[in-house]
Write a protein that holds these residues in place. Structure first.
Motif, mmCIF file in Angstrom:
data_model
loop_
_atom_site.group_PDB
_atom_site.id
_atom_site.type_symbol
_atom_site.label_atom_id
_atom_site.label_comp_id
_atom_site.label_asym_id
_atom_site.label_seq_id
_atom_site.Cartn_x
_atom_site.Cartn_y
_atom_site.Cartn_z
ATOM 1 N N LEU A 106 -14.926 6.378 -16.452
ATOM 2 C CA LEU A 106 -16.257 5.766 -16.455
ATOM 3 C C LEU A 106 -16.468 4.893 -15.223
ATOM 4 O O LEU A 106 -17.543 4.902 -14.620
ATOM 5 C CB LEU A 106 -16.463 4.942 -17.731
ATOM 6 N N ALA A 107 -15.439 4.133 -14.847
ATOM 7 C CA ALA A 107 -15.547 3.299 -13.646
ATOM 8 C C ALA A 107 -15.749 4.170 -12.410
ATOM 9 O O ALA A 107 -16.471 3.786 -11.483
ATOM 10 C CB ALA A 107 -14.300 2.427 -13.496
ATOM 11 N N GLY A 108 -15.142 5.347 -12.399
ATOM 12 C CA GLY A 108 -15.355 6.271 -11.293
ATOM 13 C C GLY A 108 -16.798 6.736 -11.215
ATOM 14 O O GLY A 108 -17.382 6.834 -10.126
ATOM 15 N N ARG A 109 -17.391 7.018 -12.367
ATOM 16 C CA ARG A 109 -18.809 7.409 -12.388
ATOM 17 C C ARG A 109 -19.690 6.268 -11.907
ATOM 18 O O ARG A 109 -20.652 6.478 -11.161
ATOM 19 C CB ARG A 109 -19.221 7.832 -13.793
ATOM 20 N N VAL A 110 -19.359 5.060 -12.354
ATOM 21 C CA VAL A 110 -20.110 3.877 -11.911
ATOM 22 C C VAL A 110 -20.018 3.749 -10.399
ATOM 23 O O VAL A 110 -21.025 3.497 -9.716
ATOM 24 C CB VAL A 110 -19.585 2.600 -12.608
ATOM 25 N N LEU A 111 -18.835 3.939 -9.861
ATOM 26 C CA LEU A 111 -18.632 3.811 -8.420
ATOM 27 C C LEU A 111 -19.477 4.823 -7.645
ATOM 28 O O LEU A 111 -20.100 4.481 -6.639
ATOM 29 C CB LEU A 111 -17.151 3.985 -8.080
ATOM 30 N N VAL A 112 -19.532 6.052 -8.113
ATOM 31 C CA VAL A 112 -20.315 7.083 -7.426
ATOM 32 C C VAL A 112 -21.804 6.725 -7.415
ATOM 33 O O VAL A 112 -22.468 6.794 -6.370
ATOM 34 C CB VAL A 112 -20.093 8.466 -8.085
ATOM 35 N N VAL A 113 -22.334 6.314 -8.559
ATOM 36 C CA VAL A 113 -23.768 5.983 -8.620
ATOM 37 C C VAL A 113 -24.050 4.701 -7.843
ATOM 38 O O VAL A 113 -25.060 4.615 -7.138
ATOM 39 C CB VAL A 113 -24.242 5.868 -10.089
ATOM 40 N N ALA A 114 -23.164 3.715 -7.937
ATOM 41 C CA ALA A 114 -23.364 2.464 -7.195
ATOM 42 C C ALA A 114 -23.363 2.725 -5.692
ATOM 43 O O ALA A 114 -24.173 2.147 -4.959
ATOM 44 C CB ALA A 114 -22.281 1.456 -7.562
ATOM 45 N N ALA A 115 -22.492 3.602 -5.235
ATOM 46 C CA ALA A 115 -22.468 3.941 -3.811
ATOM 47 C C ALA A 115 -23.750 4.673 -3.421
ATOM 48 O O ALA A 115 -24.302 4.429 -2.347
ATOM 49 C CB ALA A 115 -21.251 4.799 -3.500
ATOM 50 N N SER A 116 -24.243 5.515 -4.302
ATOM 51 C CA SER A 116 -25.468 6.265 -4.027
ATOM 52 C C SER A 116 -26.671 5.351 -3.886
ATOM 53 O O SER A 116 -27.559 5.609 -3.080
ATOM 54 C CB SER A 116 -25.710 7.277 -5.144
#
Length: 133
Positions: A89-99
């Protein structure tokens, strides 16, 4: 030679296409990011990691405009499974936050990924929940 088509095509846009609200890309990313953060918060709370949960809750409240609902509901899931889920989940958060160029959330997500990786590497992670008595 051919008679022109007099009825509207099914491919013609509706006359009132502007009648429903549209969201911008940024709004859609905010909604998606808040959802991933809320899911991460639920797993973090289940693991009993209060300080990290509080930091995640602040970001969810910032994105949604209201504090998230929190509960300390426990499942019978083993701690390593919860840490793997939280890491994903933290990985998904990281991808969207970077986007959406949200540096604060990206840093938080990276820290959570590191923490869950460390918890999985530690032998104590397989025997008890963090913060559990």
């Amino acid at each position: 030679m051919y008679e022109p088509i007099r009825s509207k095509s099914v491919h013609t846009p509706a006359d009132h296409a502007d009648d429903f609200p549209h969201r911008s890309r940024e709004e859609e990313l905010d909604i998606q990011l808040a959802g991933h953060l809320a899911a991460l918060l639920a797993v973090t709370d289940e693991l009993g990691i209060g300080e990290a949960g509080d930091r995640i809750a602040v970001q969810v409240a910032r994105l949604r405009g209201a504090p998230p609902a929190r509960h300390a509901g426990r499942t019978d899931a083993p701690a390593p499974a919860l840490h793997r889920r939280a890491h994903a989940l933290a990985g998904r958060v990281l991808v969207v936050a970077a986007s959406r160029a949200d540096t604060a959330v990206a840093i938080l997500a990276a820290e959570r990924m590191d923490a869950h990786t460390a918890a999985l590497a530690a032998p104590a992670a397989s025997t008890r929940l963090v913060g559990a008595h």
